[in-house]
Design a protein around this motif. Structure first.
Motif, PDB file in Angstrom:
ATOM      1  N   ASP A   1    -113.218-187.660  61.805  1.00  0.00           N
ATOM      2  CA  ASP A   1    -114.435-188.120  60.643  1.00  0.00           C
ATOM      3  C   ASP A   1    -114.304-188.292  59.009  1.00  0.00           C
ATOM      4  O   ASP A   1    -114.203-189.282  59.136  1.00  0.00           O
ATOM      5  CB  ASP A   1    -115.139-186.918  60.551  1.00  0.00           C
ATOM      6  N   GLN A   2    -112.435-188.178  58.575  1.00  0.00           N
ATOM      7  CA  GLN A   2    -112.563-188.535  57.483  1.00  0.00           C
ATOM      8  C   GLN A   2    -111.886-189.721  57.596  1.00  0.00           C
ATOM      9  O   GLN A   2    -110.905-189.641  56.420  1.00  0.00           O
ATOM     10  CB  GLN A   2    -112.270-187.293  56.451  1.00  0.00           C
ATOM     11  N   ALA A   3    -111.667-189.894  58.755  1.00  0.00           N
ATOM     12  CA  ALA A   3    -110.247-191.528  58.368  1.00  0.00           C
ATOM     13  C   ALA A   3    -108.753-191.137  58.461  1.00  0.00           C
ATOM     14  O   ALA A   3    -108.533-192.069  58.193  1.00  0.00           O
ATOM     15  CB  ALA A   3    -110.847-192.298  58.191  1.00  0.00           C
ATOM     16  N   THR A   4    -108.660-189.959  58.202  1.00  0.00           N
ATOM     17  CA  THR A   4    -107.009-189.247  57.937  1.00  0.00           C
ATOM     18  C   THR A   4    -106.035-189.041  58.790  1.00  0.00           C
ATOM     19  O   THR A   4    -105.298-188.227  58.709  1.00  0.00           O
ATOM     20  CB  THR A   4    -107.397-188.504  57.125  1.00  0.00           C
ATOM     21  N   SER A   5    -106.663-189.143  59.910  1.00  0.00           N
ATOM     22  CA  SER A   5    -105.387-188.536  61.344  1.00  0.00           C
ATOM     23  C   SER A   5    -104.690-189.141  62.050  1.00  0.00           C
ATOM     24  O   SER A   5    -105.023-190.706  61.176  1.00  0.00           O
ATOM     25  CB  SER A   5    -107.096-188.110  62.404  1.00  0.00           C
ATOM     26  N   VAL A   6    -103.500-189.524  62.126  1.00  0.00           N
ATOM     27  CA  VAL A   6    -102.171-189.560  62.225  1.00  0.00           C
ATOM     28  C   VAL A   6    -102.628-190.326  64.062  1.00  0.00           C
ATOM     29  O   VAL A   6    -102.691-191.719  64.077  1.00  0.00           O
ATOM     30  CB  VAL A   6    -100.867-188.615  62.839  1.00  0.00           C
ATOM     31  N   GLY A   7    -103.536-190.008  64.460  1.00  0.00           N
ATOM     32  CA  GLY A   7    -104.259-190.537  66.393  1.00  0.00           C
ATOM     33  C   GLY A   7    -105.120-191.153  65.729  1.00  0.00           C
ATOM     34  O   GLY A   7    -106.284-191.042  64.322  1.00  0.00           O
ATOM     35  N   ASP A   8    -105.778-191.843  66.718  1.00  0.00           N
ATOM     36  CA  ASP A   8    -107.076-192.787  65.996  1.00  0.00           C
ATOM     37  C   ASP A   8    -107.021-193.544  64.423  1.00  0.00           C
ATOM     38  O   ASP A   8    -107.603-193.479  64.022  1.00  0.00           O
ATOM     39  CB  ASP A   8    -108.117-192.136  65.546  1.00  0.00           C
ATOM     40  N   ALA A   9    -105.874-194.297  64.739  1.00  0.00           N
ATOM     41  CA  ALA A   9    -105.981-194.736  63.228  1.00  0.00           C
ATOM     42  C   ALA A   9    -105.833-196.360  62.961  1.00  0.00           C
ATOM     43  O   ALA A   9    -105.389-197.095  62.577  1.00  0.00           O
ATOM     44  CB  ALA A   9    -103.378-194.723  63.368  1.00  0.00           C
ATOM     45  N   SER A  10    -106.011-196.798  63.893  1.00  0.00           N
ATOM     46  CA  SER A  10    -105.981-198.378  64.136  1.00  0.00           C
ATOM     47  C   SER A  10    -107.853-198.632  63.787  1.00  0.00           C
ATOM     48  O   SER A  10    -108.463-197.346  62.795  1.00  0.00           O
ATOM     49  CB  SER A  10    -106.234-198.894  65.684  1.00  0.00           C
ATOM     50  N   ALA A  11    -108.445-199.885  62.664  1.00  0.00           N
ATOM     51  CA  ALA A  11    -109.175-199.938  62.068  1.00  0.00           C
ATOM     52  C   ALA A  11    -110.536-199.723  62.579  1.00  0.00           C
ATOM     53  O   ALA A  11    -110.995-199.614  62.490  1.00  0.00           O
ATOM     54  CB  ALA A  11    -109.014-201.543  61.644  1.00  0.00           C
ATOM     55  N   GLU A  12    -110.106-200.251  63.894  1.00  0.00           N
ATOM     56  CA  GLU A  12    -111.704-199.675  65.084  1.00  0.00           C
ATOM     57  C   GLU A  12    -111.570-198.750  65.154  1.00  0.00           C
ATOM     58  O   GLU A  12    -112.484-198.121  65.644  1.00  0.00           O
ATOM     59  CB  GLU A  12    -110.894-201.446  66.657  1.00  0.00           C
ATOM     60  N   ALA A  13    -110.964-197.913  65.946  1.00  0.00           N
ATOM     61  CA  ALA A  13    -111.089-196.150  65.792  1.00  0.00           C
ATOM     62  C   ALA A  13    -111.411-195.475  64.967  1.00  0.00           C
ATOM     63  O   ALA A  13    -112.483-195.100  64.461  1.00  0.00           O
ATOM     64  CB  ALA A  13    -109.644-195.483  66.262  1.00  0.00           C
ATOM     65  N   ARG A  14    -110.890-195.976  63.041  1.00  0.00           N
ATOM     66  CA  ARG A  14    -111.740-195.297  62.236  1.00  0.00           C
ATOM     67  C   ARG A  14    -113.204-196.065  62.228  1.00  0.00           C
ATOM     68  O   ARG A  14    -114.206-195.339  61.875  1.00  0.00           O
ATOM     69  CB  ARG A  14    -110.838-196.085  60.896  1.00  0.00           C
TER      70      ARG A  14
END
Length: 696
Positions: free
Chosen positions: A59-72
């Motif tokens: 939710d805070q866009a700080t994860s190692v996974g889902d690191a792409s701009a689209e995933a964020r």
């Protein structure tokens, strides 16, 4: 049968005999339905094993996974993410796979070469169809798998009731490895039935060992015996011990768990809460003790004992500035930076950089050995699914990854005409990264059509075109292949005469236009006798007829028509190919409005697969979209699923998948095949014709 079959008090082995311990770096896929908590689990694993100082947040866009701009941006996985960590002196690479069915190709490409999978799910019956799809992929490939029942702190059902529900999605018996410890109405910990220990959760910390007594102890005895009974189905010695009320040695129980997992006879179920980091270390210990290693994986893939260095490419990435990377699992041997490689496709290349990847972070390596997951730089001819070797001869292909049939399309055009070539190159790279995208050029409408697996799939593709490849595009629904036919035969003269000084232009033809049966296409017949039209102009007449049929009076191409050239005249000086071509086009243009033109639309046969409880909704959707239901039956080999067959106008199929996914909790899908062209009449035809005239 509830007798105490536990090992003697004080025994605290973490596993069975060392003979079953896997060696070498292991690769584990994290899979599961959309929003089940896979990326959160990855964060918890990395934090608890010391790979990162603190777990990040989706939710805070700080994860190692889902690191792409689209995933964020969308707060969801849109591509797989590898991450490597070390646990108890052993290296693990976890591959976080997207949960949405629209991005499932990444999972399908990765799982053939992993050692095991952790299926992350929750006690939510609505996600059962998605879970079934994922488990079937693993079952068909015989991938050993654990089920991690996440968000256990929010569960409102008993674990056994939940397990019975989840069992509907699995063809393999689900084996409960843990039971919860309750504190009032909430779960405060768990009992490990193999280890025979109880643990109380401590948020973001190691669980605390506690003593069991009273009702909890009775529940543990009963649940452990149930677990041992399932294991005994494939172990005669254990069955005999149970029948004789002998407590089996703990190491033998662990050996049975490991063996039956690897043979695909059981799917162990563990409990936890990834967000609170509860149950994570017990999961890691289960992976360490029971999951197979690269040795078992190469046996499954049929390359055990290979003397050659082999690797399997499971993902292609085009970086904005770093060029092309091929993510691969090394199966046997060693690959060095700068080494020449051969691909199973027959292509050759040279490795230009080896990198260990954790999320968006890359670490350069000099080489990679068996079991490791690395990114190989600038292998331009290598594609996802290729097998690589350092030997001179191309290796056999070890995996076959067929993308799902596309279900949604959009027509694209570069925002600036000078970017047409750039758009084509970017689409080619997108398709390399994600073969479940498809690019087709429509020769009738001259549209470039991008096909994908759903609305979000195409949206992410557009964002990548813009943000990573610098191409702004406009998009619109693809044109429908409407056509016209005629009902009435007509005889029409076409005459073209022009005099403007010097040689003039003269062509004169008499044409008979008549309808043909549906699907017959276009037929041209020459019945000229006596040289009324010279032979050298007949071809030009046919070309002119084709020109005239390209756009009928309703605005669409005309088909299922026969045009016969019966007579005409010519001028020895002024006649030419162009003159006769123009005359024929004029004759067709004047004749067609008199032929009672009718509008035709393409009709497809669609086959929809959906959970049985959604079949009534699917039938209603089809009826509302002018579909004709041909019938439905249970889906072969898929308990709880139906297959509905219907015919539908192509115009109604355009966004069908959006409504279908909404009605089936994201699990439904369909295939389509052209069937026929059919007449459209009444208000529908009027609207189509009016829209065409406005567009023109």
């Amino acid at each position: 049968m509830g007798q105490d079959l536990r090992s003697p008090q004080g025994v605290s082995q973490e596993r069975g005999s060392q003979g079953t311990q896997a060696s070498g770096p292991r690769c584990i896929a994290l899979v599961g339905p959309f929003q089940s908590g896979k990326t959160t689990l990855l964060e918890a694993i990395l934090a608890r094993t010391g790979a990162i100082p603190k777990a990040g947040s989706v939710d805070q866009a700080t994860s190692v996974g889902d690191a792409s701009a689209e995933a964020r941006q969308h707060r969801m996985g849109v591509a797989l993410t590898p991450a490597t960590t070390c646990f108890m002196d052993e290296n693990y690479t976890f591959i976080d796979c997207p949960g949405s069915i629209e991005f499932a190709h990444d999972m399908r490409a990765a799982i053939p070469a992993v050692d095991a999978a952790v299926v992350v799910c929750e006690a939510d019956e609505r996600k059962l169809p998605q879970l079934q799809i994922i488990l079937r992929e693993l079952e068909d490939l015989n991938i050993p798998r654990f089920l991690f029942l996440n968000k256990i702190d929010k569960a409102n059902k008993g674990v056994r009731e939940t397990l019975a529900t989840l069992q509907q999605a699995s063809r393999t018996p689900l084996l409960l490895r843990q039971i919860p410890v309750w504190n009032g109405d909430s779960i405060s910990g768990f009992v490990d039935l193999a280890l025979e220990r109880a643990f109380v959760y401590r948020e973001h910390m190691a669980s605390e060992v506690v003593q069991l007594d009273g009702g909890d102890l009775d529940r543990e005895k009963e649940a452990r015996f149930s677990m041992l009974e399932k294991l005994a189905d494939h172990d005669d010695a254990l069955m005999e011990q149970l029948l004789e009320d002998i407590a089996p040695p703990q190491d033998a129980v662990f050996d049975d768990l490991a063996r039956e997992l690897r043979e695909g006879r059981i799917c162990p179920v563990l409990l936890g809460s990834a967000a609170r980091e509860n149950g994570v270390m017990r999961l890691m210990k289960a992976l360490r003790h029971e999951a197979p290693g690269i040795g078992e994986t190469v046996k499954r893939m049929g390359v055990a004992g290979s003397k050659e260095a082999l690797a399997c490419v499971f993902k292609t990435v085009h970086l904005q500035h770093g060029g092309k990377l091929s993510l691969a699992r090394v199966l046997t041997g060693r690959f060095d930076d700068g080494a020449a490689v051969q691909a199973s496709s027959g292509e050759a290349g040279k490795i230009s950089g080896i990198f260990a990847a954790t999320g968006a972070q890359e670490t350069k390596r000099a080489s990679a050995g068996a079991g490791e997951v690395v990114a190989l730089g600038k292998l331009e001819a290598v594609r996802t699914g290729d097998t690589l070797t350092t030997a001179r001869a191309a290796p056999p292909s070890l995996v076959s990854i067929a993308p799902s049939p596309p279900v949604l399309a959009m027509a694209l055009a570069a925002g600036d005409r000078k970017d047409d070539v750039k758009l084509g190159q970017a689409l080619s790279k997108l398709n390399e990264e994600d073969p479940s995208l498809g690019v087709v050029h429509n020769p009738q409408t001259h549209d470039t059509v991008l096909w994908g697996q759903g609305e979000m799939h195409l949206r992410v593709a557009l964002e990548r075109l813009r943000d990573r490849f610098g191409v702004n595009v406009s998009s619109h629904p693809p044109a429908i292949g409407y056509q016209e036919a005629i009902r009435k035969p007509v005889s029409q003269r076409g005459r073209h005469k022009k005099q403007s000084g010097g040689h003039g232009q003269f062509g004169d033809v008499l044409l008979e236009i008549q309808p043909l049966s549906r699907g017959a296409g276009f037929v041209f017949v020459d019945r000229i006798v006596g040289g009324a039209v010279p032979r050298n102009y007949i071809g030009a007449v046919e070309d002119g007829v084709v020109d005239g049929l390209a756009r009928g009076p309703l605005g669409f191409p005309v088909t299922d028509v026969q045009v016969t050239l019966t007579d005409g005249s010519y001028h020895s000086v002024d006649s030419s190919d162009q003159a006769f071509r123009t005359a024929a086009r004029i004759g067709i243009a004047e004749a067609l409005p008199k032929c009672q033109p009718v509008l035709l639309e393409p009709i497809d046969v669609v086959e929809i697969v959906c959970p049985s409880e959604a079949t009534a909704k699917v039938n209603a959707i089809l009826s509302a979209r002018r579909g004709q239901i041909l019938g439905f039956d249970s889906r072969e080999g898929w308990p709880g699923w139906d297959c509905v067959r219907a015919t539908m106008p192509e115009a109604e199929i355009g966004d069908l998948i959006i409504e279908l996914r909404s009605a089936t909790a994201g699990a439904g899908g369909f295939t389509r095949q052209f069937d026929r062209m059919a007449e459209v009449t009444g208000r529908t035809a009027d609207q189509i014709i009016a829209s065409r005239r406005v567009a023109a």
